[in-house]
Write a protein that holds these residues in place. Structure first.
Motif, PDB file in Angstrom:
ATOM      1  N   SER A  18      -2.468  10.339  16.642  1.00  0.00           N
ATOM      2  CA  SER A  18      -3.901  10.602  16.507  1.00  0.00           C
ATOM      3  C   SER A  18      -4.323  11.255  15.201  1.00  0.00           C
ATOM      4  N   GLY A  19      -3.383  11.881  14.477  1.00  0.00           N
ATOM      5  CA  GLY A  19      -3.801  12.641  13.313  1.00  0.00           C
ATOM      6  C   GLY A  19      -3.185  12.230  12.002  1.00  0.00           C
ATOM      7  N   GLU A  20      -1.937  11.843  12.024  1.00  0.00           N
ATOM      8  CA  GLU A  20      -1.251  11.437  10.800  1.00  0.00           C
ATOM      9  C   GLU A  20      -1.871  10.160  10.212  1.00  0.00           C
ATOM     10  N   ALA A  21      -1.573   9.915   8.933  1.00  0.00           N
ATOM     11  CA  ALA A  21      -2.042   8.681   8.295  1.00  0.00           C
ATOM     12  C   ALA A  21      -1.589   7.466   9.088  1.00  0.00           C
ATOM     13  N   PHE A  22      -0.395   7.529   9.630  1.00  0.00           N
ATOM     14  CA  PHE A  22       0.119   6.439  10.461  1.00  0.00           C
ATOM     15  C   PHE A  22      -0.833   6.155  11.620  1.00  0.00           C
ATOM     16  N   GLY A  23      -1.248   7.203  12.314  1.00  0.00           N
ATOM     17  CA  GLY A  23      -2.143   7.035  13.452  1.00  0.00           C
ATOM     18  C   GLY A  23      -3.512   6.536  13.047  1.00  0.00           C
ATOM     19  N   GLN A  24      -4.011   7.005  11.908  1.00  0.00           N
ATOM     20  CA  GLN A  24      -5.324   6.557  11.456  1.00  0.00           C
ATOM     21  C   GLN A  24      -5.287   5.097  11.015  1.00  0.00           C
ATOM     22  N   ARG A  25      -4.154   4.671  10.479  1.00  0.00           N
ATOM     23  CA  ARG A  25      -4.012   3.247  10.154  1.00  0.00           C
ATOM     24  C   ARG A  25      -4.079   2.407  11.426  1.00  0.00           C
TER      25      ARG A  25
ATOM     26  N   ARG B  29       0.848  -1.194   0.000  1.00  0.00           N
ATOM     27  CA  ARG B  29       0.000   0.000   0.000  1.00  0.00           C
ATOM     28  C   ARG B  29       0.881   1.242   0.000  1.00  0.00           C
ATOM     29  N   GLU B  30       0.238   2.391  -0.175  1.00  0.00           N
ATOM     30  CA  GLU B  30       0.961   3.651  -0.095  1.00  0.00           C
ATOM     31  C   GLU B  30       1.520   3.821   1.312  1.00  0.00           C
ATOM     32  N   PRO B  31       2.777   4.222   1.438  1.00  0.00           N
ATOM     33  CA  PRO B  31       3.352   4.399   2.776  1.00  0.00           C
ATOM     34  C   PRO B  31       2.593   5.465   3.573  1.00  0.00           C
ATOM     35  N   MET B  32       2.506   5.254   4.867  1.00  0.00           N
ATOM     36  CA  MET B  32       1.877   6.223   5.755  1.00  0.00           C
ATOM     37  C   MET B  32       2.843   7.337   6.145  1.00  0.00           C
ATOM     38  N   GLN B  33       4.086   7.201   5.780  1.00  0.00           N
ATOM     39  CA  GLN B  33       5.090   8.241   5.998  1.00  0.00           C
ATOM     40  C   GLN B  33       6.171   8.061   4.939  1.00  0.00           C
ATOM     41  N   SER B  34       6.879   9.132   4.640  1.00  0.00           N
ATOM     42  CA  SER B  34       7.793   9.100   3.497  1.00  0.00           C
ATOM     43  C   SER B  34       9.034   8.255   3.733  1.00  0.00           C
ATOM     44  N   GLY B  35       9.360   8.000   5.005  1.00  0.00           N
ATOM     45  CA  GLY B  35      10.584   7.284   5.301  1.00  0.00           C
ATOM     46  C   GLY B  35      11.787   8.195   5.360  1.00  0.00           C
ATOM     47  N   LYS B  36      11.595   9.451   4.998  1.00  0.00           N
ATOM     48  CA  LYS B  36      12.701  10.399   4.981  1.00  0.00           C
ATOM     49  C   LYS B  36      12.520  11.520   6.007  1.00  0.00           C
ATOM     50  N   ARG B  37      11.380  11.541   6.676  1.00  0.00           N
ATOM     51  CA  ARG B  37      11.131  12.602   7.639  1.00  0.00           C
ATOM     52  C   ARG B  37      11.856  12.305   8.949  1.00  0.00           C
ATOM     53  N   PRO B  38      12.380  13.349   9.598  1.00  0.00           N
ATOM     54  CA  PRO B  38      13.171  13.144  10.818  1.00  0.00           C
ATOM     55  C   PRO B  38      12.366  12.510  11.944  1.00  0.00           C
ATOM     56  N   VAL B  39      13.071  11.775  12.781  1.00  0.00           N
ATOM     57  CA  VAL B  39      12.444  11.149  13.944  1.00  0.00           C
ATOM     58  C   VAL B  39      11.871  12.213  14.881  1.00  0.00           C
TER      59      VAL B  39
ATOM     60  N   LEU C  15       6.929   8.337  16.043  1.00  0.00           N
ATOM     61  CA  LEU C  15       6.315   7.008  15.972  1.00  0.00           C
ATOM     62  C   LEU C  15       6.283   6.485  14.544  1.00  0.00           C
ATOM     63  N   ALA C  16       5.777   7.288  13.627  1.00  0.00           N
ATOM     64  CA  ALA C  16       5.640   6.842  12.236  1.00  0.00           C
ATOM     65  C   ALA C  16       6.975   6.476  11.622  1.00  0.00           C
ATOM     66  N   SER C  17       8.036   7.171  12.027  1.00  0.00           N
ATOM     67  CA  SER C  17       9.354   6.896  11.459  1.00  0.00           C
ATOM     68  C   SER C  17       9.923   5.568  11.915  1.00  0.00           C
ATOM     69  N   ARG C  18       9.381   5.017  12.998  1.00  0.00           N
ATOM     70  CA  ARG C  18       9.959   3.794  13.563  1.00  0.00           C
ATOM     71  C   ARG C  18       9.051   2.569  13.471  1.00  0.00           C
ATOM     72  N   PHE C  19       7.737   2.784  13.572  1.00  0.00           N
ATOM     73  CA  PHE C  19       6.860   1.637  13.816  1.00  0.00           C
ATOM     74  C   PHE C  19       5.821   1.377  12.733  1.00  0.00           C
ATOM     75  N   GLU C  20       6.009   1.939  11.545  1.00  0.00           N
ATOM     76  CA  GLU C  20       5.011   1.655  10.514  1.00  0.00           C
ATOM     77  C   GLU C  20       5.069   0.188  10.103  1.00  0.00           C
TER      78      GLU C  20
END
Length: 490
Positions: free
Chosen positions: A436-443, A233-243, A248-253
């Motif tokens: 709570s708000g990012e695509a990562f959180g909604q997933r 699926r489409e990533p919930m985060q770009s993988g390039k954004r700083p921790v 959370l999204a940068s580590r646990f997607e």
């Protein structure tokens, strides 16, 4: 081999290229792919915990059969103490990931352990199937492997059975039998973390109709098997954004994927169910597959407690936790956490020994947790959104925080209550927004709603079983009046 280290796990990914598609490109270097790099490291940390003196004795044990140390996920519990040993693993790994990685290796390892423990089910239909599941359990135990699974058919035409779809192999089915095994074609979803696992196991949910025989499949194969395509699926985060900005999204997607089987050969020794409607419709209920609900309960408790604590810290940081309306929301979350905790303890203390001599937590309590979490977790996220309000949307980036020209303004206008510095408040609100708000959180919300299947159907199944086991005899006693009492009313 025994328990793996994180490096062992990473070496396995290096040595076994698989066909992974992401954002219209084929991923050829998993370890350096920005969307996978950090999640791989987080899984590796879990494996390293097995060698950490702080955890080793709690989450692993010596296998009686081999004399080697293995994960407690492969333990067949025979007593309350055994259940607690397995729970120690669930809890340690859930705490390490804040409950955000629902498909960590323990989830499916304990599932296969339950299937192997209930090998007699498979034996009723085919003695070879029983032998296969027992041997497969030993294989993944002794090599400490990481599995994904894909159980759901693609969402094409849900009004029709598998054999009624426009394309015969829209749903995964057997094409032919050969001397080497079964050739399968079609698709399955939702394979969480599939790109960075070692193997995939397929097993059926009930609901097969006459004509669906070719689709009643259970088997396991390496994730790098030729013909198996992993479409992410489409990533919930770009993988390039700083921790700093996305802690959370940068580590646990957990990447989810559709698995497409293009005439994949499944060796006969990897087949557990094939071409049998009765077995396909009953394997889930009768082989202990629901034993992973214990892992789900422990992980769900950790995740809910994490969300509750984030909500409380956000309220405290901006000085609103003294308001009664906020206190009632936070109190509601605390009670949800305590409800799940009590149910989990009840499930463990009211365990039963099944026909195979396996200690099994209370079905009713674990299923009640599965009914509550899909409502309690989204509610916790709603409370975070409500308390954080517009402040969740306005955090500057880490680059802004570090810029000397902005530093004075950041310190002055982004602080919280008197004791909360701007830097700490920004970090907290970024964590809360990630959750709570990012695509990562909604997933994560969507995962909790549907991780065990359709909640409506599951609740109906739960009630039917509950009705069978509880005949509501209190009502009968209340209606059993003797003749004198009846006559006295005349």
């Amino acid at each position: 081999m025994g328990i793996r280290t994180g490096q062992d796990y990473i070496n396995g990914l290096k040595s076994r290229p698989r066909e992974v598609w992401l954002e219209g490109r084929r991923v050829t270097d998993l370890l350096n792919e920005p969307n996978f790099r950090q999640p791989i490291q987080e899984i590796a940390k879990l494996y390293d915990m097995q060698h950490d003196p702080e955890y080793k004795e709690k989450i692993t044990d010596i296998c009686e059969e081999t004399g080697e140390r293995v994960s407690n996920a492969f333990l067949v519990p025979k007593s309350f103490d055994d259940l607690m040993r397995r729970r120690n693993l669930y809890e340690a790994w859930a705490e390490a990931t804040f409950g955000l990685m629902g498909r960590s290796p323990d989830f499916l390892n304990v599932t296969v352990t339950s299937m192997a423990s209930n090998y007699k089910f498979f034996e009723r239909y085919n003695s070879k199937w029983a032998e296969n599941i027992v041997n497969y359990h030993k294989y993944i135990r002794d090599n400490d492997l990481f599995l994904t699974h894909a159980l759901i058919n693609p969402q094409n035409d849900r009004s029709k059975a598998a054999h009624e779809q426009k394309d015969t192999f829209t749903h995964l089915g057997a094409v032919e039998e050969t001397s080497e095994g079964i050739v399968v074609r079609g698709a399955k979803m939702l394979a969480t973390l599939a790109p960075i696992t070692d193997e995939v196991i397929i097993y059926p949910f009930p609901g097969f109709r006459k004509g669906d025989e070719r689709y009643t499949l259970s088997f396991a194969i390496p994730i790098d098997t030729p013909g198996l395509r992993i479409v992410c699926r489409e990533p919930m985060q770009s993988g390039k954004r700083p921790v700093f900005d996305h802690p959370l999204a940068s580590r646990f997607e957990e990447m989810d994927a559709v698995l497409i089987f293009n005439d994949v050969l499944v060796p006969w020794n990897r087949v557990f169910v094939h071409n049998n409607l009765e077995a396909g419709n009953t394997v889930y209920a009768q082989t202990g597959l629901s034993q992973n609900t214990h892992q789900n309960g422990v992980r769900g408790l950790v995740k809910l407690r994490f969300a509750q604590q984030v909500a409380s810290r956000v309220a405290d940081a901006i000085g609103v936790d003294g308001f009664l309306n906020v206190q009632t929301q936070l109190g509601e979350l605390a009670q949800s956490v305590e409800t799940i905790r009590a149910l989990l303890r009840t499930a463990e203390n009211e365990y039963a020994i099944n026909e195979q001599g396996e200690a099994v937590p209370s079905f009713t309590s674990l299923e009640t947790i599965r009914g509550i979490l899909p409502k309690a977790y989204p509610r916790a996220i709603e409370v975070i959104q409500t308390i954080g309000a517009g402040g969740l949307l306005l955090s500057p980036t880490g680059f802004d925080v570090e810029h000397p020209e902005l530093r004075e303004d950041i310190n002055r206008y982004y602080g919280g209550r008197e004791s909360v510095e701007a830097y700490d408040r920004i970090r907290l609100f970024k964590l809360a927004w990630d959750l709570s708000g990012e695509a990562f959180g909604q997933r994560l919300v969507q995962y909790e709603r549907y991780y065990s299947g359709d909640p409506v159907r599951k609740l109906g199944m739960f009630y039917n079983k509950y009705k069978q086991e509880n005949q509501f005899t209190m009502v009968d006693r209340a209606l059993q009046l003797d003749k004198s009492e009846n006559l006295s009313m005349n």
